[in-house]
Design a protein around this motif. Structure first.
Motif, PDB file in Angstrom:
ATOM      1  N   HIS A 148      13.547 101.769  77.785  1.00  0.00           N
ATOM      2  CA  HIS A 148      12.133 101.953  78.320  1.00  0.00           C
ATOM      3  C   HIS A 148      12.017 101.634  79.845  1.00  0.00           C
ATOM      4  O   HIS A 148      11.360 102.397  80.655  1.00  0.00           O
ATOM      5  CB  HIS A 148      11.517 101.069  77.684  1.00  0.00           C
ATOM      6  CG  HIS A 148       9.881 100.806  77.928  1.00  0.00           C
ATOM      7  ND1 HIS A 148       9.001 101.824  77.424  1.00  0.00           N
ATOM      8  CD2 HIS A 148       9.087 100.092  78.866  1.00  0.00           C
ATOM      9  CE1 HIS A 148       7.814 101.602  78.197  1.00  0.00           C
ATOM     10  NE2 HIS A 148       7.925 100.487  78.914  1.00  0.00           N
ATOM     11  N   HIS A 181      10.840 103.588  83.510  1.00  0.00           N
ATOM     12  CA  HIS A 181       9.881 103.152  84.449  1.00  0.00           C
ATOM     13  C   HIS A 181      10.696 103.386  85.763  1.00  0.00           C
ATOM     14  O   HIS A 181      10.060 103.743  86.708  1.00  0.00           O
ATOM     15  CB  HIS A 181       9.617 101.855  84.286  1.00  0.00           C
ATOM     16  CG  HIS A 181       8.480 101.613  83.327  1.00  0.00           C
ATOM     17  ND1 HIS A 181       7.302 102.185  83.446  1.00  0.00           N
ATOM     18  CD2 HIS A 181       8.450 100.439  82.094  1.00  0.00           C
ATOM     19  CE1 HIS A 181       6.303 101.670  82.501  1.00  0.00           C
ATOM     20  NE2 HIS A 181       7.134 100.830  81.566  1.00  0.00           N
ATOM     21  N   SER A 187       6.408  95.041  84.813  1.00  0.00           N
ATOM     22  CA  SER A 187       5.597  95.453  83.685  1.00  0.00           C
ATOM     23  C   SER A 187       4.924  94.073  82.809  1.00  0.00           C
ATOM     24  O   SER A 187       5.166  93.020  83.303  1.00  0.00           O
ATOM     25  CB  SER A 187       6.481  96.322  82.659  1.00  0.00           C
ATOM     26  OG  SER A 187       7.509  95.586  81.795  1.00  0.00           O
ATOM     27  N   ASP A 200       2.887 102.698  80.808  1.00  0.00           N
ATOM     28  CA  ASP A 200       3.963 103.540  79.880  1.00  0.00           C
ATOM     29  C   ASP A 200       3.136 105.051  79.664  1.00  0.00           C
ATOM     30  O   ASP A 200       2.150 105.252  79.540  1.00  0.00           O
ATOM     31  CB  ASP A 200       3.644 102.637  78.312  1.00  0.00           C
ATOM     32  CG  ASP A 200       4.593 101.380  78.642  1.00  0.00           C
ATOM     33  OD1 ASP A 200       5.107 101.271  79.523  1.00  0.00           O
ATOM     34  OD2 ASP A 200       4.152 100.525  77.775  1.00  0.00           O
TER      35      ASP A 200
HETATM   36 ZN    ZN Z   1       6.177  99.720  80.059  1.00  0.00          ZN
END
Ligand code: ZN
Ligand code: KG4
Length: 340
Positions: free
Chosen positions: A115, A119, A141, A302
């Motif tokens: 993940h 980003h 985040s 996201d």
């Molecule tokens: Zn995120």
């Protein structure tokens, strides 16, 4: 188009169902997002079981909508990427299961994506202003605060990280203390605009240390104690909190740039949407001759587009999962990824 590879990206690590379709020749073709904010708001935070259930509901309709928008069907997809971690296990399993089932039935390659790599690469979605390697990445985040030296894609050295709360988490918790609801980051930033910077000065933990680690939980405690005695000063507290958080991030970025000699800085993750942070870092970039890159606003938080992009890059280098195994990694160290 010859040699065109179209990659479907699926993001379900937390409370957003994100779908993206990325072409190695034409860039991002489509993306859709469903945010579960309203579902979790009444609980003041993400409820994992509710998140998984809603990803199941939304994932196929969103894929269908994306394909319909660009007049494609599943047969046009040549590879699939899904967020394999870090994140909530039940939520990750939904994306992983759908991705692997689709890939198996279509007989196309698939790959689990980190993940935070999504980003980190998200500014590359901007075809007109792509950062060039190498660069320093500040990933901010709700779950992570990381300073990363990016020599090449996949080769990530963590220079510093938060020892307690992530900066987004500190925004959310402080917003909760001030009664601003969930998710608190954007609400706190909005209120801070009305506040004075003269009323309070919050501490800047760890800025004098030579290392590049962060600590944000003290800021939240400071906000709570200030609020207990001055509940009519919400905007000023929000302002002082935001100023301190931004200052800490800026100082550590500056140190990371000095230490490594890198000339480009990428800022991504939900908190990179924060305008005060952008202003301060832009100023720092100007006086220190460093180029600063952010994702487009819609790709700060996201989304599936960043996962489609990361998967497209990795698949094009021949990386893929074995045998369509659903291998999620709720905890996954960014430094263990393989370089492309
Ligand atoms: Zn995120
Ligand atoms: O990257 P993201 O969407 O999800 C995670 O991977 O965690 O980041 C969400 C975080 C939340 O903590 C949210 O409050 C914060 O990003 N955030 C902001 C802003 N917009 C989102 N924080 C400060 N200012 C903002 N404008």
């Amino acid at each position: 188009m010859s040699d065109e590879h179209i990659t479907l990206g699926i993001e379900t690590s937390c409370d957003e169902t994100g779908i993206g379709i990325f072409s190695n020749k034409r860039g991002l073709l489509a993306h859709k997002l469903f945010s579960q904010v309203d579902i979790h708001a009444e609980y003041g935070g993400v409820v994992p079981e509710l998140a998984s259930r809603d990803h199941i509901r939304k994932i196929t309709p969103l894929i269908k909508e994306c394909l319909a928008d660009i007049n494609l069907n599943l047969r046009n997809i040549s590879g699939i990427g899904y967020t394999a971690g870090p994140g909530l296990s039940g939520a990750l399993l939904v994306g992983g299961s759908v991705a692997q089932s689709l890939a198996w039935s279509l007989n196309i390659p698939s790959i689990g994506i980190h993940h935070m790599e999504g980003h980190l690469l998200s500014p590359l979605l901007d075809e007109k202003n792509k950062p060039e390697l190498p660069f320093i990445a500040l990933l901010v985040s709700g779950g992570h605060t990381l300073l990363v030296d990016v020599e090449r894609i996949g080769q990530y050295k963590i220079l510093g990280e938060s020892l307690d709360d992530a900066v987004g988490e500190a925004f959310d918790k402080t917003a909760k203390i001030l009664g601003l609801g969930y998710p608190g980051g954007p609400a706190l930033a909005k209120l801070a605009k009305e506040g004075s910077s003269e009323t309070y000065s919050f501490p800047r933990p760890m800025i004098d240390r030579p290392n590049l680690d962060f600590s944000f939980s003290g800021l939240k405690t400071f906000a709570r104690n200030t609020f207990l005695d001055n509940s009519d000063k919400k905007a000023d507290i929000a302002k002082a909190f935001e100023l301190a958080a931004v200052d800490i991030l800026k100082i550590k970025c500056q140190k990371a740039l000095e230490k490594t000699g890198r000339k480009s800085l990428v800022i991504s993750g939900g908190v990179s949407a924060n305008l005060s942070l952008r202003e301060e870092l832009d100023k720092m970039g100007e006086y220190s001759g460093v180029k600063i890159f952010y994702p487009k606003h819609e790709f700060c938080t996201d989304n599936g587009a960043m996962i489609a992009l990361a998967a497209s890059i990795r698949l094009s280098h021949g990386q893929l999962d074995n045998h369509y195994e659903i291998n999620i990694k709720p905890r996954w160290n960014l430094e263990t990824l393989s370089a492309v």
